[in-house]
Design a protein around this motif. Structure first.
Motif, PDB file in Angstrom:
ATOM      1  N   LEU A   1       0.830  -1.206   0.000  1.00 47.83           N
ATOM      2  CA  LEU A   1       0.000   0.000   0.000  1.00 47.83           C
ATOM      3  C   LEU A   1       0.865   1.258   0.000  1.00 47.83           C
ATOM      4  O   LEU A   1       0.610   2.205  -0.741  1.00 47.83           O
ATOM      5  N   GLN A   2       1.924   1.247   0.802  1.00 47.16           N
ATOM      6  CA  GLN A   2       2.777   2.430   0.892  1.00 47.16           C
ATOM      7  C   GLN A   2       3.628   2.645  -0.353  1.00 47.16           C
ATOM      8  O   GLN A   2       4.229   3.713  -0.521  1.00 47.16           O
ATOM      9  N   SER A   3       3.663   1.658  -1.231  1.00 49.79           N
ATOM     10  CA  SER A   3       4.384   1.836  -2.495  1.00 49.79           C
ATOM     11  C   SER A   3       3.575   2.651  -3.502  1.00 49.79           C
ATOM     12  O   SER A   3       4.100   3.065  -4.532  1.00 49.79           O
ATOM     13  N   LEU A   4       2.310   2.903  -3.185  1.00 44.75           N
ATOM     14  CA  LEU A   4       1.427   3.648  -4.082  1.00 44.75           C
ATOM     15  C   LEU A   4       1.596   5.156  -3.881  1.00 44.75           C
ATOM     16  O   LEU A   4       1.782   5.617  -2.749  1.00 44.75           O
ATOM     17  N   PRO A   5       1.514   5.950  -4.941  1.00 46.69           N
ATOM     18  CA  PRO A   5       1.644   7.410  -4.829  1.00 46.69           C
ATOM     19  C   PRO A   5       0.585   8.002  -3.902  1.00 46.69           C
ATOM     20  O   PRO A   5      -0.594   7.647  -3.990  1.00 46.69           O
ATOM     21  N   GLY A   6       1.017   8.871  -3.001  1.00 46.27           N
ATOM     22  CA  GLY A   6       0.087   9.546  -2.112  1.00 46.27           C
ATOM     23  C   GLY A   6      -0.405   8.705  -0.947  1.00 46.27           C
ATOM     24  O   GLY A   6      -1.280   9.144  -0.190  1.00 46.27           O
ATOM     25  N   VAL A   7       0.154   7.500  -0.780  1.00 46.95           N
ATOM     26  CA  VAL A   7      -0.283   6.616   0.312  1.00 46.95           C
ATOM     27  C   VAL A   7       0.850   6.473   1.320  1.00 46.95           C
ATOM     28  O   VAL A   7       1.875   5.850   1.042  1.00 46.95           O
ATOM     29  N   GLY A   8       0.673   7.082   2.483  1.00 46.61           N
ATOM     30  CA  GLY A   8       1.640   6.958   3.562  1.00 46.61           C
ATOM     31  C   GLY A   8       1.209   5.901   4.554  1.00 46.61           C
ATOM     32  O   GLY A   8       0.230   5.184   4.342  1.00 46.61           O
ATOM     33  N   ARG A   9       1.919   5.817   5.650  1.00 44.27           N
ATOM     34  CA  ARG A   9       1.632   4.795   6.658  1.00 44.27           C
ATOM     35  C   ARG A   9       0.229   4.958   7.240  1.00 44.27           C
ATOM     36  O   ARG A   9      -0.479   3.981   7.450  1.00 44.27           O
ATOM     37  N   LYS A  10      -0.179   6.214   7.496  1.00 45.63           N
ATOM     38  CA  LYS A  10      -1.499   6.431   8.089  1.00 45.63           C
ATOM     39  C   LYS A  10      -2.600   5.939   7.157  1.00 45.63           C
ATOM     40  O   LYS A  10      -3.521   5.232   7.579  1.00 45.63           O
ATOM     41  N   THR A  11      -2.519   6.315   5.878  1.00 45.10           N
ATOM     42  CA  THR A  11      -3.517   5.874   4.904  1.00 45.10           C
ATOM     43  C   THR A  11      -3.542   4.360   4.801  1.00 45.10           C
ATOM     44  O   THR A  11      -4.612   3.738   4.786  1.00 45.10           O
ATOM     45  N   ALA A  12      -2.352   3.755   4.740  1.00 44.31           N
ATOM     46  CA  ALA A  12      -2.274   2.294   4.657  1.00 44.31           C
ATOM     47  C   ALA A  12      -2.926   1.648   5.868  1.00 44.31           C
ATOM     48  O   ALA A  12      -3.676   0.669   5.741  1.00 44.31           O
ATOM     49  N   ASN A  13      -2.674   2.194   7.049  1.00 43.78           N
ATOM     50  CA  ASN A  13      -3.247   1.621   8.266  1.00 43.78           C
ATOM     51  C   ASN A  13      -4.762   1.736   8.307  1.00 43.78           C
ATOM     52  O   ASN A  13      -5.457   0.825   8.778  1.00 43.78           O
ATOM     53  N   VAL A  14      -5.291   2.857   7.801  1.00 45.73           N
ATOM     54  CA  VAL A  14      -6.758   3.011   7.753  1.00 45.73           C
ATOM     55  C   VAL A  14      -7.369   1.933   6.861  1.00 45.73           C
ATOM     56  O   VAL A  14      -8.363   1.288   7.225  1.00 45.73           O
ATOM     57  N   VAL A  15      -6.788   1.727   5.695  1.00 49.37           N
ATOM     58  CA  VAL A  15      -7.315   0.727   4.762  1.00 49.37           C
ATOM     59  C   VAL A  15      -7.205  -0.676   5.363  1.00 49.37           C
ATOM     60  O   VAL A  15      -8.147  -1.477   5.289  1.00 49.37           O
ATOM     61  N   LEU A  16      -6.076  -0.986   5.962  1.00 51.85           N
ATOM     62  CA  LEU A  16      -5.896  -2.305   6.587  1.00 51.85           C
ATOM     63  C   LEU A  16      -6.923  -2.528   7.692  1.00 51.85           C
ATOM     64  O   LEU A  16      -7.483  -3.615   7.834  1.00 51.85           O
ATOM     65  N   ASN A  17      -7.168  -1.492   8.477  1.00 55.01           N
ATOM     66  CA  ASN A  17      -8.101  -1.610   9.599  1.00 55.01           C
ATOM     67  C   ASN A  17      -9.545  -1.700   9.130  1.00 55.01           C
ATOM     68  O   ASN A  17     -10.288  -2.605   9.533  1.00 55.01           O
ATOM     69  N   MET A  18      -9.941  -0.788   8.250  1.00 61.05           N
ATOM     70  CA  MET A  18     -11.351  -0.691   7.880  1.00 61.05           C
ATOM     71  C   MET A  18     -11.799  -1.753   6.889  1.00 61.05           C
ATOM     72  O   MET A  18     -12.948  -2.192   6.938  1.00 61.05           O
ATOM     73  N   TRP A  19     -10.904  -2.182   5.989  1.00 61.26           N
ATOM     74  CA  TRP A  19     -11.335  -3.141   4.979  1.00 61.26           C
ATOM     75  C   TRP A  19     -10.994  -4.576   5.340  1.00 61.26           C
ATOM     76  O   TRP A  19     -11.792  -5.478   5.134  1.00 61.26           O
ATOM     77  N   TRP A  20      -9.782  -4.779   5.884  1.00 59.84           N
ATOM     78  CA  TRP A  20      -9.377  -6.146   6.194  1.00 59.84           C
ATOM     79  C   TRP A  20      -9.415  -6.470   7.684  1.00 59.84           C
ATOM     80  O   TRP A  20      -8.969  -7.533   8.105  1.00 59.84           O
ATOM     81  N   SER A  21      -9.945  -5.557   8.478  1.00 63.16           N
ATOM     82  CA  SER A  21     -10.096  -5.779   9.921  1.00 63.16           C
ATOM     83  C   SER A  21      -8.776  -6.144  10.599  1.00 63.16           C
ATOM     84  O   SER A  21      -8.736  -6.920  11.550  1.00 63.16           O
ATOM     85  N   TYR A  22      -7.693  -5.558  10.089  1.00 65.58           N
ATOM     86  CA  TYR A  22      -6.389  -5.746  10.719  1.00 65.58           C
ATOM     87  C   TYR A  22      -6.239  -4.676  11.795  1.00 65.58           C
ATOM     88  O   TYR A  22      -6.572  -3.516  11.565  1.00 65.58           O
ATOM     89  N   PRO A  23      -5.764  -5.033  12.992  1.00 66.28           N
ATOM     90  CA  PRO A  23      -5.701  -4.060  14.088  1.00 66.28           C
ATOM     91  C   PRO A  23      -4.585  -3.029  13.925  1.00 66.28           C
ATOM     92  O   PRO A  23      -3.718  -2.874  14.790  1.00 66.28           O
ATOM     93  N   ALA A  24      -4.596  -2.333  12.797  1.00 66.57           N
ATOM     94  CA  ALA A  24      -3.605  -1.286  12.540  1.00 66.57           C
ATOM     95  C   ALA A  24      -4.086   0.027  13.154  1.00 66.57           C
ATOM     96  O   ALA A  24      -5.281   0.303  13.177  1.00 66.57           O
TER      97      ALA A  24
END
Length: 214
Positions: A115-138
């Protein structure tokens, strides 16, 4: 910066958060993993409500990377021009859409590094997606969570990375999945930056904030 609260106090705080809202949800509108990723990327230095207004019609016609590329950058700008930094964000959305197609078969990856390899996607954005879509406790630490973590003593830290680690280290595992949303919603609606609503706060007696408002 408040002193780190002990395990028993933190457990009581999250027990109260859970009693008040058992299944807290993020406030960005989305219909799939791709639209969630785009919405979160657009939300940097913007409000969720503002992003939702901009994407309401956009996601009806561009809810996949393929459709977004077909829409084109200039048309995308017309939809999101009410959001701050919209031109740069539009470029990033188009770039990440192309990369998703070329490298990930059009699917949003479910690893933080990808996720962080994508343009405009930092750690915070990646963590939101991991948490909200894949239910990962990020734990995606934004300004609200940074403030609440430091004011209360739940997760004090000098920067967002330190607060993220403090949440992971000190919040009991059974509360980790929803910790991000409980903290952000508490900061957004109760523990506000300029006028914290301490008088009606459900954790007032446990909070370490020295400047509590009466």
């Amino acid at each position: 910066m408040a002193k780190q609260l002990d395990y028993k106090t933190i457990r009581e705080i999250f027990t109260r958060f859970q009693a008040a809202s058992a299944e807290p949800k993020g406030e960005l509108d989305h219909v799939n993993a791709y639209t969630l990723l785009v919405a979160v990327a657009l939300s940097a230095q913007a409000t969720d409500a503002g992003v939702n207004r901009a994407t309401r019609e956009l996601f009806k016609i561009a809810d996949t990377p393929e459709k977004m590329l077909e829409l084109g950058e200039e048309e995308l700008i017309e939809h999101i021009k009410t959001i701050g930094l919209y031109r740069n964000k539009a470029k990033n959305v188009m770039k990440l859409s192309r990369i998703l197609i070329d490298r990930f078969d059009g699917q949003v990856p479910n690893s933080r590094a990808a996720l962080q390899s994508l343009p405009g996607v930092g750690r915070k954005t990646a963590n939101v997606v991991l948490n909200m879509w894949w239910s990962y406790p990020a734990q995606a630490v934004d300004t609200h969570i940074f403030r609440v973590g430091n004011r209360t003593g739940i997760a004090p830290g000098k920067d967002v990375d330190a607060v993220e680690r403090a949440i992971e280290d000190n919040v009991p595992v059974d509360f980790q999945q929803h910790a991000h949303h409980w903290l952000i919603l508490h900061g957004r609606y109760h523990c506000k930056a300029r006028a914290p609503m301490c008088q009606t706060c459900i954790i007032r007696d446990l909070c370490q904030f020295e400047e509590k408002r009466l």
